[in-house]
Scaffold this active site. Structure first.
Site, PDB file in Angstrom:
ATOM      1  N   HIS A  63       0.861  -1.181   0.000  1.00  0.00           N
ATOM      2  CA  HIS A  63       0.000   0.000   0.000  1.00  0.00           C
ATOM      3  C   HIS A  63       0.899   1.233   0.000  1.00  0.00           C
ATOM      4  CE1 HIS A  63      -3.689  -2.330   0.743  1.00  0.00           C
ATOM      5  NE2 HIS A  63      -2.897  -3.120   1.425  1.00  0.00           N
ATOM      6  N   HIS A 235      -2.812 -12.520   1.001  1.00  0.00           N
ATOM      7  CA  HIS A 235      -2.527 -12.704   2.445  1.00  0.00           C
ATOM      8  C   HIS A 235      -3.364 -13.766   3.150  1.00  0.00           C
ATOM      9  CE1 HIS A 235      -5.925  -9.927   2.689  1.00  0.00           C
ATOM     10  NE2 HIS A 235      -5.215  -8.882   2.292  1.00  0.00           N
ATOM     11  N   ASP A 308       2.200  -7.077   2.403  1.00  0.00           N
ATOM     12  CA  ASP A 308       0.997  -6.313   2.762  1.00  0.00           C
ATOM     13  C   ASP A 308       1.401  -5.053   3.539  1.00  0.00           C
ATOM     14  OD1 ASP A 308      -1.614  -5.465   2.999  1.00  0.00           O
ATOM     15  OD2 ASP A 308      -2.249  -7.059   4.377  1.00  0.00           O
ATOM     16  N   HIS A 312       0.715   3.347   8.504  1.00  0.00           N
ATOM     17  CA  HIS A 312      -0.197   4.268   9.181  1.00  0.00           C
ATOM     18  C   HIS A 312       0.654   5.190  10.042  1.00  0.00           C
ATOM     19  CE1 HIS A 312      -3.829   2.219   7.949  1.00  0.00           C
ATOM     20  NE2 HIS A 312      -3.331   1.077   8.355  1.00  0.00           N
ATOM     21  N   GLY A 327      -3.229  -2.988  10.119  1.00  0.00           N
ATOM     22  CA  GLY A 327      -2.085  -3.038   9.209  1.00  0.00           C
ATOM     23  C   GLY A 327      -0.768  -2.604   9.814  1.00  0.00           C
TER      24      GLY A 327
END
Ligand SMILES: [Zn+2]
Lengths: 425, 308
Positions: A63, A235, A308, A312, A327
């Site tokens: 991400h 995942h 993955d 944050h 996450g």
């Protein structure tokens, strides 16, 4: 520009290449592989002392957060983290804002990525499978593919509606792309924040049962079989999921899957700390699940290791457990964890590790597999499997530091990548 | 002997001696509550904030009364809903508490682990007044106090907790506390409200109230949270009452009189019939009074203690 790598242990699992040699790279192209290549003094020389030189690694589940969430990560910081973690390529997921459901967003990401260190890390966007990632209408897959999308997924969210999933698989298949599913039956995980079982019961955290993942994968496998298409489960985290994929493969279905390093390293026990860096989706599971995942990696049921990587910001994670986002970051620990947890305990050979980090993701995405031979573009990951190091999030290149592995000692590290004519240590 | 901890975050893993000490100290304060002047100067000069992110009038009043009877300065701070929703994080709130030089914090919050979180970011003593579906240690302590008051012991007794076990902080704290003190705990409720693998905590599970009653000394009846019914954990309150509600008829089948407890507030004629709640074997009102004494004990021990 000329680079000479001295005494590298070159391994190319798909061709059986396995030798100790020097590699001469001129302007990004492998010009010579051989012993005792001698060159003039004007050349950059690196003594590798037998460190492994592998086809460039790819993290197919990242991400990057841009556009929309640049306070968590930008394309620039995300790619710096990738390079530092040993990845010369990443796939970025479409849960950005706006989501990657329009060709303009694919182009934006590709253009921006190409400017970061002159394209050191290749970025392959995974575009949304449905408009707005809402799970209702198909995204313009042909346009998206033409702009550079390599696969389709609503990751962050599952594609829940069975009819939409069937059509998405059929349409993507026609475009020559694969659907990557975030497998979760959300009717079973509503409000949940950790694996359902003894630990969730002991500490009163709302649960997410393993079957939520397994039911979705089972359904998807059935749709893929019916529609005669490929399918990739992102995942996977439970013993049941491993078994479903194993059986599907036995029956000859075109089904593949990936696992994250945290799902083969940590169990749900660590959630007892209420540390929000142990909160991820899918959640951490049990020791039995870890054993099943390791067996799945070993026997080839699990094709790919992907991080993955889900950055944050500090503030977003330093809240109550229920409020914290799911996450963790993973680009800079993925390789170290895989070597520590899988290669040293002899669960995977180095060749298998390279397959799961480099060969298989590219095969799944219909991308050319990287070759280490004369005349090829140099796209390499160099690995020191014996290097012991301590994870220190303050040294991460990623903009976010949300890792449960801070302070952990790992054995095995990337010592650099070469791509687009650049050597990044 | 002082208490071994600076905070009371839950009863899981708390040493038996600490629970014993709290219950013994509560006995002393319980006597104070019978005096004409129900006030002692023990915590004079200490400032306690009651930080309630969830409304719970009963728990807050019980704590406030306990604090005032110990002569502490009391600040009430109520935030409706999540602090995050209001833009201020729990950490911000905690920093404000630090800045105001508060000595002790009593916190009620909807998120499991919130009290632990606070204890990591403030220097004050933290008392968990309920963190989501995790723990509610002072409730379990007052339950244990009430049982001990009636039976003279905890060891060897059998307590059955009836109702929504999945969403209950009271159940979890009672299970931990009672087991530490040597009692046997079972749970009873619809299968949809019993959390997975709870037997691994060493509790027996019943789905049939009559069967549960047959083997117990005490029934701790939990409140059915009607607001959870949007997810339909059971078909209707009528069906719940008929099959899981504690009624006189069901209790009459027991071989011995069963002590009835309830953490309140009661949904009369849902989880418990009115005649049972007000009946001779009910200790529900004693629980309320004992709650003040137990909270005084906890505040006193943490406020004056040197626990680590
Ligand atoms: Zn996902």
């Amino acid at each position: 520009m000329k680079i000479l790598l001295k005494n590298g242990h070159i391994i190319e699992p798909h061709s059986g290449l396995d030798l100790l040699a020097d590699i001469l790279i001129v302007d990004g192209i492998i010009e010579k592989i051989g012993t005792k290549i001698s060159v003039g003094a004007s050349i950059q020389k690196y003594e590798l002392d037998g460190k492994i030189v592998a086809p460039g690694f790819m993290d197919m589940h990242v991400h990057l957060r841009e556009p929309g969430y640049e306070h968590k990560e930008t394309i620039e910081t995300g790619l710096a983290a990738a390079a530092s973690g040993g990845f010369s390529a990443v796939c970025c997921m479409p849960n950005t804002n706006p989501p990657i459901d329009d060709a303009s967003v694919v182009k934006y990401i590709k253009e921006k990525a190409a400017k970061v260190k002159n394209g050191l890390v290749d970025v392959f966007p995974v575009a949304a499978a449905t408009k707005g990632r809402e799970g209702n209408e198909l995204s313009p897959m042909m346009e998206l593919a033409e702009a550079g999308a390599v696969a389709f997924s609503d990751d962050g969210s599952p594609i829940e509606n069975s009819e939409v999933m069937k059509r998405a698989m059929e349409y993507a298949d026609m475009v020559g792309k694969i659907i990557i599913q975030h497998p979760e039956d959300r009717s079973l995980t509503k409000g949940g924040v950790m694996n359902e079982g003894f630990v969730s019961t002991s500490i009163g955290l709302p649960p997410m049962p393993a079957i939520a993942e397994e039911i979705m994968i089972m359904r998807d496998v059935m749709i893929a079989e019916y529609a005669n298409t490929r399918y990739h489960a992102a995942h996977i985290s439970t013993a049941g999921s491993v078994e479903i994929i194993r059986q599907a493969k036995k029956r000859g279905l075109k089904v593949t899957c990936e696992v994250t390093p945290h799902h083969f390293t940590l169990t749900e026990e660590v959630v007892r700390s209420f540390d929000t860096n142990t909160k991820m989706n899918p959640p951490l599971r049990t020791q039995e699940d870890i054993e099943a995942i390791k067996a799945g990696l070993k026997d080839g049921t699990i094709d790919v290791i992907a991080s993955d990587h889900a950055p944050h910001s500090f503030d977003e994670k330093e809240v109550e457990f229920l409020e914290a986002p799911f996450g963790i970051v993973g680009l800079e620990t993925a390789l170290g964890l895989a070597v520590t947890e899988l290669v040293h305990p002899k669960i995977l050979s180095i060749n298998q590790l390279i397959e799961k980090f480099s060969i298989n993701p590219r095969k799944i995405l219909n991308l050319p597999v990287i070759k280490i031979s004369m005349g090829e573009k140099a796209n390499l990951t160099i690995i020191d499997t014996e290097k012991e190091w301590r994870v220190d999030v303050s040294k991460f290149k990623s903009k976010s530091k949300n890792s449960p592995f801070n302070g952990r000692i790992l054995k095995g590290k990337s010592c650099g990548i070469i791509n687009s004519g650049i050597f990044c240590l | 002997m002082p208490i071994t901890s600076r905070h009371l975050l839950g009863l899981e893993g708390v040493p038996k001696e600490d629970i014993q000490l709290i219950l013994d100290t509560a006995t002393t304060f319980r006597e104070v509550l019978d005096r004409p002047i129900k006030r002692v100067p023990t915590l004079q000069g200490k400032t306690i904030v009651n930080l309630f992110f969830e409304s719970s009038t009963r728990t807050r009043i019980s704590f406030e009364l306990a604090e005032r009877r110990l002569s502490a300065d009391v600040v009430n701070f109520a935030v409706a809903g999540s602090s995050v929703a209001k833009g201020e994080t729990l950490k911000d709130t905690a920093r404000n508490i630090e800045a105001m030089k508060i000595d002790m914090v009593v916190v009620r919050h909807s998120s499991p682990g919130a009290a632990l979180f606070l204890s990591r970011v403030v220097n004050a003593n933290v008392i968990n007044a309920g963190d989501g579906t995790h723990e509610h240690p002072t409730q379990a302590l007052l339950d244990m106090y009430t049982i001990r008051e009636k039976f003279g012991k905890l060891e060897g007794l059998h307590v059955c907790i009836v109702g929504d076990i999945s969403h209950s902080r009271v159940a979890l704290s009672n299970i931990y506390g009672l087991q530490i003190m040597g009692a046997t705990v079972s749970v009873c409720g619809p299968k949809t409200l019993i959390p997975k693998d709870i037997e691994k905590l060493g509790v027996r599970v019943y789905y049939n109230v009559e069967e549960a009653i047959r083997n117990t000394d005490i029934l701790n009846v939990l409140r059915i949270q009607l607001e959870r019914q949007d997810r339909s954990f059971f078909p209707s309150t009528r069906e719940y009452h008929n099959y899981f509600g504690i009624t006189k008829e069901k209790l009459e089948k027991a071989v011995k009189p069963i002590t009835i407890m309830h953490p309140g507030p009661i949904n009369r004629d849902v989880e418990i019939s009115a005649d049972v709640a007000d009946g001779e074997n009910s200790v529900i009102l004693q629980q309320v009074l004992n709650g003040v004494a137990v909270r005084m004990a906890v505040l006193y021990l943490l406020g004056t203690g040197e626990g680590k």
